[in-house]
Scaffold this motif. Structure first.
Motif, PDB file in Angstrom:
ATOM      1  N   GLU A   1     242.843   0.865 177.275  1.00  0.00           N
ATOM      2  CA  GLU A   1     242.061   1.267 176.115  1.00  0.00           C
ATOM      3  C   GLU A   1     241.513   0.047 175.378  1.00  0.00           C
ATOM      4  OE1 GLU A   1     244.496   3.737 173.644  1.00  0.00           O
ATOM      5  OE2 GLU A   1     244.476   5.402 175.038  1.00  0.00           O
ATOM      6  N   LEU A   2     242.344  -0.994 175.273  1.00  0.00           N
ATOM      7  CA  LEU A   2     241.906  -2.204 174.582  1.00  0.00           C
ATOM      8  C   LEU A   2     240.737  -2.848 175.321  1.00  0.00           C
ATOM      9  CD1 LEU A   2     242.164  -4.419 172.416  1.00  0.00           C
ATOM     10  CD2 LEU A   2     243.887  -5.491 173.869  1.00  0.00           C
ATOM     11  N   ARG A   3     240.879  -2.979 176.635  1.00  0.00           N
ATOM     12  CA  ARG A   3     239.805  -3.595 177.423  1.00  0.00           C
ATOM     13  C   ARG A   3     238.506  -2.800 177.296  1.00  0.00           C
ATOM     14  NH1 ARG A   3     242.035  -7.530 180.814  1.00  0.00           N
ATOM     15  NH2 ARG A   3     244.253  -7.240 181.186  1.00  0.00           N
ATOM     16  N   ALA A   4     238.595  -1.501 177.339  1.00  0.00           N
ATOM     17  CA  ALA A   4     237.402  -0.661 177.213  1.00  0.00           C
ATOM     18  C   ALA A   4     236.759  -0.831 175.838  1.00  0.00           C
ATOM     19  CB  ALA A   4     237.760   0.813 177.456  1.00  0.00           C
ATOM     20  N   GLN A   5     237.568  -0.876 174.802  1.00  0.00           N
ATOM     21  CA  GLN A   5     237.036  -1.039 173.450  1.00  0.00           C
ATOM     22  C   GLN A   5     236.378  -2.411 173.271  1.00  0.00           C
ATOM     23  OE1 GLN A   5     236.714   1.351 171.253  1.00  0.00           O
ATOM     24  NE2 GLN A   5     235.782   0.024 169.735  1.00  0.00           N
ATOM     25  N   VAL A   6     236.995  -3.457 173.811  1.00  0.00           N
ATOM     26  CA  VAL A   6     236.417  -4.798 173.723  1.00  0.00           C
ATOM     27  C   VAL A   6     235.083  -4.835 174.466  1.00  0.00           C
ATOM     28  CG1 VAL A   6     236.708  -7.207 174.473  1.00  0.00           C
ATOM     29  CG2 VAL A   6     238.587  -6.010 173.329  1.00  0.00           C
ATOM     30  N   GLN A   7     235.021  -4.245 175.661  1.00  0.00           N
ATOM     31  CA  GLN A   7     233.762  -4.193 176.405  1.00  0.00           C
ATOM     32  C   GLN A   7     232.690  -3.444 175.620  1.00  0.00           C
ATOM     33  OE1 GLN A   7     235.014  -2.497 180.141  1.00  0.00           O
ATOM     34  NE2 GLN A   7     235.521  -4.497 181.021  1.00  0.00           N
ATOM     35  N   HIS A   8     233.080  -2.355 174.965  1.00  0.00           N
ATOM     36  CA  HIS A   8     232.136  -1.581 174.148  1.00  0.00           C
ATOM     37  C   HIS A   8     231.600  -2.427 172.988  1.00  0.00           C
ATOM     38  CE1 HIS A   8     230.361   1.492 171.624  1.00  0.00           C
ATOM     39  NE2 HIS A   8     231.169   1.107 170.638  1.00  0.00           N
ATOM     40  N   ILE A   9     232.471  -3.136 172.292  1.00  0.00           N
ATOM     41  CA  ILE A   9     232.072  -3.976 171.152  1.00  0.00           C
ATOM     42  C   ILE A   9     231.103  -5.062 171.615  1.00  0.00           C
ATOM     43  CG2 ILE A   9     232.900  -5.666 169.446  1.00  0.00           C
ATOM     44  CD1 ILE A   9     233.592  -2.785 168.711  1.00  0.00           C
ATOM     45  N   ILE A  10     231.441  -5.731 172.702  1.00  0.00           N
ATOM     46  CA  ILE A  10     230.589  -6.810 173.209  1.00  0.00           C
ATOM     47  C   ILE A  10     229.224  -6.268 173.627  1.00  0.00           C
ATOM     48  CG2 ILE A  10     230.320  -8.484 175.095  1.00  0.00           C
ATOM     49  CD1 ILE A  10     233.406  -8.884 174.917  1.00  0.00           C
ATOM     50  N   ALA A  11     229.210  -5.134 174.305  1.00  0.00           N
ATOM     51  CA  ALA A  11     227.940  -4.558 174.752  1.00  0.00           C
ATOM     52  C   ALA A  11     227.118  -4.031 173.574  1.00  0.00           C
ATOM     53  CB  ALA A  11     228.207  -3.437 175.760  1.00  0.00           C
ATOM     54  N   ALA A  12     227.747  -3.342 172.655  1.00  0.00           N
ATOM     55  CA  ALA A  12     227.022  -2.703 171.548  1.00  0.00           C
ATOM     56  C   ALA A  12     226.493  -3.717 170.536  1.00  0.00           C
ATOM     57  CB  ALA A  12     227.924  -1.690 170.852  1.00  0.00           C
ATOM     58  N   TYR A  13     227.268  -4.751 170.250  1.00  0.00           N
ATOM     59  CA  TYR A  13     226.890  -5.669 169.180  1.00  0.00           C
ATOM     60  C   TYR A  13     226.450  -7.047 169.673  1.00  0.00           C
ATOM     61  CZ  TYR A  13     229.042  -2.033 166.415  1.00  0.00           C
ATOM     62  OH  TYR A  13     229.349  -0.823 165.850  1.00  0.00           O
ATOM     63  N   ARG A  14     226.559  -7.271 170.986  1.00  0.00           N
ATOM     64  CA  ARG A  14     226.147  -8.532 171.614  1.00  0.00           C
ATOM     65  C   ARG A  14     226.759  -9.744 170.911  1.00  0.00           C
ATOM     66  NH1 ARG A  14     221.204  -5.414 172.230  1.00  0.00           N
ATOM     67  NH2 ARG A  14     220.868  -5.121 174.454  1.00  0.00           N
ATOM     68  N   GLN A  15     228.042  -9.647 170.682  1.00  0.00           N
ATOM     69  CA  GLN A  15     228.805 -10.738 170.076  1.00  0.00           C
ATOM     70  C   GLN A  15     230.254 -10.606 170.509  1.00  0.00           C
ATOM     71  OE1 GLN A  15     228.163 -10.105 165.879  1.00  0.00           O
ATOM     72  NE2 GLN A  15     229.977  -8.867 165.668  1.00  0.00           N
ATOM     73  N   PRO A  16     231.040 -11.668 170.335  1.00  0.00           N
ATOM     74  CA  PRO A  16     232.453 -11.579 170.723  1.00  0.00           C
ATOM     75  C   PRO A  16     233.201 -10.524 169.903  1.00  0.00           C
ATOM     76  CG  PRO A  16     231.799 -13.860 170.334  1.00  0.00           C
ATOM     77  CD  PRO A  16     230.672 -13.002 169.861  1.00  0.00           C
ATOM     78  N   ALA A  17     234.266 -10.024 170.463  1.00  0.00           N
ATOM     79  CA  ALA A  17     235.135  -9.064 169.781  1.00  0.00           C
ATOM     80  C   ALA A  17     236.375  -9.792 169.295  1.00  0.00           C
ATOM     81  CB  ALA A  17     235.526  -7.934 170.730  1.00  0.00           C
ATOM     82  N   LEU A  18     236.801  -9.476 168.093  1.00  0.00           N
ATOM     83  CA  LEU A  18     238.005 -10.059 167.534  1.00  0.00           C
ATOM     84  C   LEU A  18     239.139  -9.054 167.688  1.00  0.00           C
ATOM     85  CD1 LEU A  18     239.478 -12.240 165.835  1.00  0.00           C
ATOM     86  CD2 LEU A  18     238.674 -11.015 163.801  1.00  0.00           C
ATOM     87  N   VAL A  19     240.218  -9.496 168.304  1.00  0.00           N
ATOM     88  CA  VAL A  19     241.386  -8.638 168.500  1.00  0.00           C
ATOM     89  C   VAL A  19     242.538  -9.251 167.716  1.00  0.00           C
ATOM     90  CG1 VAL A  19     243.006  -7.678 170.173  1.00  0.00           C
ATOM     91  CG2 VAL A  19     240.593  -7.976 170.791  1.00  0.00           C
ATOM     92  N   GLU A  20     243.120  -8.454 166.841  1.00  0.00           N
ATOM     93  CA  GLU A  20     244.218  -8.939 166.018  1.00  0.00           C
ATOM     94  C   GLU A  20     245.448  -8.077 166.227  1.00  0.00           C
ATOM     95  OE1 GLU A  20     242.439 -10.519 161.947  1.00  0.00           O
ATOM     96  OE2 GLU A  20     241.849  -8.443 162.332  1.00  0.00           O
ATOM     97  N   GLU A  21     246.593  -8.704 166.089  1.00  0.00           N
ATOM     98  CA  GLU A  21     247.849  -7.970 166.163  1.00  0.00           C
ATOM     99  C   GLU A  21     248.022  -7.148 164.891  1.00  0.00           C
ATOM    100  OE1 GLU A  21     252.637  -8.960 166.214  1.00  0.00           O
ATOM    101  OE2 GLU A  21     251.196 -10.531 166.683  1.00  0.00           O
TER     102      GLU A  21
END
Length: 179
Positions: free
Chosen positions: A1-21
């Protein structure tokens, strides 16, 4: 789920995704107003227990759709030592980040102590429930005074005439009368 969400963020916003604990704990926010000698407002705790669907996260859904659902405790039930620590951290962060006029700092009080989550140099100012507004009210400042204090700080920085307090308090009544 995390990988899919990160891919979605990168594709949708064309910028890196920030993942925090995720940090479990209490949500505490502290506002600071001023420039040369900033003033720290009383801390506010956002008790999210009335909104269990958000699993302890102060989400946009809560802030925009059900802003009166949480319990807002201001001043927050903190020890004197905790409050002094927050005050010191907020003033230092305010200066280090070069904040001007106003900023709100969000913390999580977890097992290891306080964690600074973010600095909000453009905090919400909606009367009745925005965090900074609630903190200012707990400090004895009504909404028109808060708004005009922030405005006057910015005007003064630019060498512009400031709004007299008496005129500032009358402004909302004039606006309502002309509407």
């Amino acid at each position: 789920e995390l990988r899919a969400q990160v891919q979605h963020i990168i594709a949708a916003y064309r910028q890196p995704a920030l993942v925090e604990e995720f940090i479990a704990g209490r949500e505490v926010t502290v506002g600071v107003i001023g420039n040369e000698d900033p003033h720290v407002l009383p801390p506010l705790e956002v008790d999210l227990s009335p909104v269990p669907s958000e699993r302890g996260v102060y989400t946009n859904y809560i802030k925009l759709e059900v802003p009166l659902a949480p319990r807002y405790l201001c001043p927050a039930p903190l020890s004197t030592l905790q409050w002094l620590f927050l005050r010191k951290v907020c003033l230092k962060a305010y200066r280090v980040l070069g904040c001007l006029d106003v900023c709100r700092f969000d913390f999580r009080l977890g097992k290891g102590g306080f964690y600074l989550l973010e600095a909000n140099p453009l905090p919400g100012l909606t009367p009745g429930y925005s965090d900074l507004v609630t903190e200012a009210q707990a400090d004895g400042m009504d909404h028109p005074t808060l708004i005009n204090t922030i405005l006057n700080l910015a005007l003064a920085r630019y060498g512009m005439p400031t709004v007299p307090e008496r005129a500032a308090k009358a402004a909302p009544q004039r606006l309502q009368a002309s509407a």
